[in-house]
Design an enzyme around this catalytic site. Structure first.
Site, PDB file in Angstrom:
ATOM      1  N   ASP A  19      57.757  17.529   5.329  1.00  0.00           N
ATOM      2  CA  ASP A  19      56.549  17.916   5.831  1.00  0.00           C
ATOM      3  C   ASP A  19      55.617  17.048   6.627  1.00  0.00           C
ATOM      4  O   ASP A  19      55.411  15.782   5.738  1.00  0.00           O
ATOM      5  CB  ASP A  19      55.847  18.819   4.652  1.00  0.00           C
ATOM      6  CG  ASP A  19      55.020  19.797   5.474  1.00  0.00           C
ATOM      7  OD1 ASP A  19      54.953  20.080   6.490  1.00  0.00           O
ATOM      8  OD2 ASP A  19      54.141  20.541   4.731  1.00  0.00           O
ATOM      9  N   ASN A  67      60.914  29.147  10.622  1.00  0.00           N
ATOM     10  CA  ASN A  67      60.691  28.021  11.418  1.00  0.00           C
ATOM     11  C   ASN A  67      61.015  28.522  13.034  1.00  0.00           C
ATOM     12  O   ASN A  67      60.643  27.832  13.920  1.00  0.00           O
ATOM     13  CB  ASN A  67      61.348  26.604  11.344  1.00  0.00           C
ATOM     14  CG  ASN A  67      60.720  25.969  10.130  1.00  0.00           C
ATOM     15  OD1 ASN A  67      61.465  25.085   9.436  1.00  0.00           O
ATOM     16  ND2 ASN A  67      59.680  26.152   9.872  1.00  0.00           N
TER      17      ASN A  67
HETATM   18  C1  FPP Z   1      58.055  20.058   8.942  1.00  0.00           C
HETATM   19  O1  FPP Z   1      56.880  19.541   9.357  1.00  0.00           O
HETATM   20  C2  FPP Z   1      59.491  19.666   9.594  1.00  0.00           C
HETATM   21  C3  FPP Z   1      60.277  20.442   9.969  1.00  0.00           C
HETATM   22  C4  FPP Z   1      60.137  21.977  10.348  1.00  0.00           C
HETATM   23  C5  FPP Z   1      61.755  19.821  10.730  1.00  0.00           C
HETATM   24  C6  FPP Z   1      62.299  19.088   9.653  1.00  0.00           C
HETATM   25  C7  FPP Z   1      63.275  18.361  10.247  1.00  0.00           C
HETATM   26  C8  FPP Z   1      63.743  17.048  10.450  1.00  0.00           C
HETATM   27  C9  FPP Z   1      62.978  16.107  10.166  1.00  0.00           C
HETATM   28  C10 FPP Z   1      65.019  16.719  11.129  1.00  0.00           C
HETATM   29  C11 FPP Z   1      66.042  16.330  10.181  1.00  0.00           C
HETATM   30  C12 FPP Z   1      67.474  16.281  10.744  1.00  0.00           C
HETATM   31  C13 FPP Z   1      68.497  16.669  10.230  1.00  0.00           C
HETATM   32  C14 FPP Z   1      69.975  16.449  10.748  1.00  0.00           C
HETATM   33  C15 FPP Z   1      68.532  17.316   8.878  1.00  0.00           C
HETATM   34  P1  FPP Z   1      55.826  20.028  10.482  1.00  0.00           P
HETATM   35  O2  FPP Z   1      56.396  20.419  11.789  1.00  0.00           O
HETATM   36  O3  FPP Z   1      55.622  21.589   9.775  1.00  0.00           O
HETATM   37  O4  FPP Z   1      54.589  19.072   9.977  1.00  0.00           O
HETATM   38  P2  FPP Z   1      53.070  19.634  10.161  1.00  0.00           P
HETATM   39  O5  FPP Z   1      52.907  20.463   9.004  1.00  0.00           O
HETATM   40  O6  FPP Z   1      52.228  18.153  10.027  1.00  0.00           O
HETATM   41  O7  FPP Z   1      52.963  20.434  11.465  1.00  0.00           O
END
Ligand code: FPP
Length: 239
Positions: A19, A67
């Site tokens: 996150d 998501n």
């Molecule tokens: C949450 O941060 C993150 C995600 C919804 C995506 C996570 C996926 C990856 C890091 C890619 C991994 C790759 C593989 C192949 C498994 P957020 O966007 O909610 O962050 P925020 O809360 O700061 O907005």
């Protein structure tokens, strides 16, 4: 150094909620996609580290059933990222003896991404090191509803009786069937919630939260989480 830790205090199964990618990008005046790219890069680093430290099962929350409600551009970017990183992971993780499994409803992804996931699972199936679960299009409630559905189908087909259902049997209908429950859940970014991740498997997990955004989470932070875990007394409801 975590690598020297006694096996008895090392968690068998670690879960990580990646996150804070969006906030990491915002702080740098970059698009959210840049945060996800940095997060994906870190996913590789931490996976390799966990495997070297001796973790047996590692589960990442990569994409939840919720998501999909993000803007189409962000979802599209994440799908591209999954494709790129799964191809790289295929090369990387093979050398590390890592077995990759996908947990969640793969049917929600495009045909080519599904084919890639099947390939990664198939080509890593014989690996004997760490099991890496990637939770994609995953939700804990969806997983539990699916388990109920699968059990009902078994009852209808005469393979099971309603009275067979108990705490031993239910986990056999989960995506993680055959794997141990979670010992340690790590969530960076300052949020302190489960967000529908591994609801059943987290029943007795120790939670460690960090005020660090996922792309900034380093192997030293993982060591810190392992130290905190080792210092906790787990009682599983006893005294
Ligand atoms: C949450 O941060 C993150 C995600 C919804 C995506 C996570 C996926 C990856 C890091 C890619 C991994 C790759 C593989 C192949 C498994 P957020 O966007 O909610 O962050 P925020 O809360 O700061 O907005």
């Amino acid at each position: 150094m975590a690598a020297e830790k006694k096996a008895s205090v090392l968690p068998q199964h670690v879960g990580i909620i990646m996150d804070g990618n969006g906030r990491w990008a915002k702080k740098r005046l970059l698009p959210r996609s840049a945060g996800h790219r940095a997060g994906a890069q870190n996913f590789r680093t931490i996976t390799r580290y966990c495997s070297r430290v001796g973790i047996k099962y590692l589960t990442f929350y990569a994409f939840s059933t919720e998501n999909w409600s993000r803007p189409a551009e962000e979802v599209g970017g994440l799908m591209h990222l999954f494709k790129d990183y799964l191809e790289e992971a295929l090369r990387d993780f093979m050398d590390e003896n890592i077995r990759v499994r996908f947990i969640g409803d793969m049917g929600g992804f495009s045909e080519d991404l599904q084919a890639l996931m099947r390939r990664v699972e198939k080509e890593s199936a014989g690996k004997t090191g760490m099991v890496l679960n990637l939770a994609m299009n995953y939700g804990g409630r969806a997983e539990l509803s699916r388990a109920a559905r699968l059990f009902a189908e078994d009852v209808q087909a005469g393979r099971r009786a309603p009275g067979d259902m108990d705490e031993e049997l239910l986990p056999q209908y989960l995506y993680t069937a055959g794997q141990p429950d979670l010992d340690l859940l790590i969530r960076p970014s300052g949020e302190q919630r489960l967000s529908n991740f591994l609801l059943w498997q987290c029943a007795y997990a120790e939670f460690v939260f960090f005020d660090i955004l996922w792309p900034d989470f380093r192997p030293q932070d993982l060591d810190k989480a392992l130290e905190i875990y080792a210092s906790r007394q787990r009682r599983f409801g006893g005294v």
